[in-house]
Motif scaffolding. Structure first.
Motif, PDB file in Angstrom:
ATOM      1  N   ASP A 191       0.878  -1.205   0.133  1.00  0.00           N
ATOM      2  CA  ASP A 191       0.074   0.136  -0.028  1.00  0.00           C
ATOM      3  C   ASP A 191       0.910   1.272   0.033  1.00  0.00           C
ATOM      4  O   ASP A 191       2.053   1.341   0.399  1.00  0.00           O
ATOM      5  CB  ASP A 191      -1.124   0.050   1.349  1.00  0.00           C
ATOM      6  N   SER A 336      -5.571  -0.397   0.202  1.00  0.00           N
ATOM      7  CA  SER A 336      -6.546   0.196  -0.478  1.00  0.00           C
ATOM      8  C   SER A 336      -5.851   1.057  -1.665  1.00  0.00           C
ATOM      9  O   SER A 336      -6.856   1.018  -2.679  1.00  0.00           O
ATOM     10  CB  SER A 336      -6.985   1.113   0.546  1.00  0.00           C
ATOM     11  N   GLY A 349      -8.714  -3.781  -2.360  1.00  0.00           N
ATOM     12  CA  GLY A 349     -10.109  -3.857  -1.789  1.00  0.00           C
ATOM     13  C   GLY A 349     -10.639  -5.089  -0.979  1.00  0.00           C
ATOM     14  O   GLY A 349      -9.789  -5.640  -0.496  1.00  0.00           O
TER      15      GLY A 349
END
Length: 380
Positions: A191, A336, A349
């Motif tokens: 991320d 995310s 997700g």
């Protein structure tokens, strides 16, 4: 600079497997929990100042049990389950145990040597042969699998039980706090806001078997370990060479040994520790390896299991085989927004991501420069 790399074709069949994780121990129940996006990371208090009090501990193994006993209990039940899954008995004289750990309980209890715990494990289960021990930091379980596969490929063994065990201890949490590798918030592999890892404990074992042995007893085949590759950059005691050379070499060696090309890889279980340094190294290595349209789906499980150190490679191999079976990967916990420049598709997700193909890779990165890649396949 890479100082060593090697690969080996194995053809060893996987006829049994089991794991113990912070989400449980049943293969399919844990897999479904991963697909749903569950995580076993939770607060685990400490009397010492830590960068983060969260960890992934086993829900049914009391934390007040001393680390040496925890390691034995965890290894014993998981090894027994893997052998039973293969339809064998743990006292079968053909079984050769090859097991890895990082430091196990060694940092928290009076040292008995990193080899002795494996002997105690094997003896306690009634295994008749002396085990082989591997301790190559976070690649230990992957390297145990590699060693077992080599023994089968070279005709030394017919059946090997391979894997790793590691426990959550105060010394490890303090050590990683001092190193600055722990996230103050959460493990978010790949991320854009990744800032460190979260430790966990777990175990996983696979039964590797020569084809003629498996066929002679009508064993169920869960998959095939078709190739292995390893490399070491000797860049330093903890930080890897930032170029990604060892990732490129380990993956290339494993694919060459398996007689597969990058375009045939459908899925890749990444180390995915959540530290910016390691995530960046994997990203660079994958970008240099998977070119000309090759784009396997990447997933990582440390956000659910915690970073289980010396057990992580075996847990990753089991997860990879389940992904190959179902042709989908679970979401990466905490992911995310994918970090800039990551070259391959990721399940960002809450939903699983499907893929095609029957060839998968599992990559582990360990302190000391150890990088290992396992190529696994399932019947088409």
């Amino acid at each position: 600079m890479v100082v060593s790399d090697q690969g080996g074709g194995t053809g060893a069949l996987v006829t049994g497997m089991a794991w113990s994780t912070a989400l449980g121990s049943d293969l399919d129940e844990v897999w479904q929990a991963l697909l749903s996006g569950a995580t076993g990371v939770a607060p685990v208090p400490s009397a010492h100042p830590l960068r983060n009090d969260q960890a992934a501990a086993l829900p049914d193994l009391p934390m007040d049990l001393d680390p040496e006993r925890r390691q034995y209990e965890l290894g014993s039940r998981t090894l027994r389950a893997a052998v039973a899954d293969a339809g064998l008995d743990v006292t079968d004289p053909r079984l050769r145990l090859v097991v890895g750990t990082s430091y196990g309980s060694h940092l928290d209890v009076p040292p008995v040597g990193l080899d002795r715990w494996g002997e105690v494990l094997a003896t306690g289960l009634g295994m008749t042969r002396r085990p082989l021990m591997v301790s190559t930091a976070c690649s230990a379980a992957s390297d145990a699998i590699l060693v077992g596969a080599a023994l089968i490929a070279e005709g030394e063994e017919d059946v090997c039980v391979v894997g790793g065990v590691d426990v959550l201890t105060q010394a490890k949490r303090l050590g990683h706090s001092a190193l600055g590798t722990m996230s103050p918030t959460a493990l978010r592999a790949f991320d854009e806001s990744h800032d460190g890892t979260i430790l966990g404990e777990g175990a996983a074992f696979l039964v590797l078997e020569r084809a003629r042995s498996a066929q002679a007893r009508g064993a169920r085949v869960r998959g095939r370990l078709s190739g292995t590759g390893s490399a070491n950059d000797a860049a330093g005691p903890t930080a890897p060479d930032p170029s990604g050379d060892t990732v490129v070499r380990a993956v290339t060696a494993a694919l060459a040994a398996a007689d597969r090309g990058t375009g045939e890889v459908g899925v890749l279980h990444a180390h995915g520790s959540g530290t910016p340094v390691n995530d960046d190294v994997e990203s660079r290595g994958f970008a240099r390896t998977f070119t000309n349209g090759a784009a396997p789906v990447v997933f990582a499980t440390k956000g659910a299991f915690g970073h289980t150190l010396g057990a992580t490679g075996a847990l990753g191999a089991v997860a990879l085989l389940l992904a190959l079976r179902d042709k989908r990967v679970p979401p990466v916990p905490g992911l995310s927004t994918v970090m800039p420049g990551f070259p391959l598709p990721l399940p960002a997700g809450a939903a699983p991501l499907p893929f095609t193909g029957d060839v998968g890779l599992s990559v582990t990165l360990g302190f000391g420069g150890f990088t290992t890649c396992l190529a696994l396949e399932v019947p088409a």
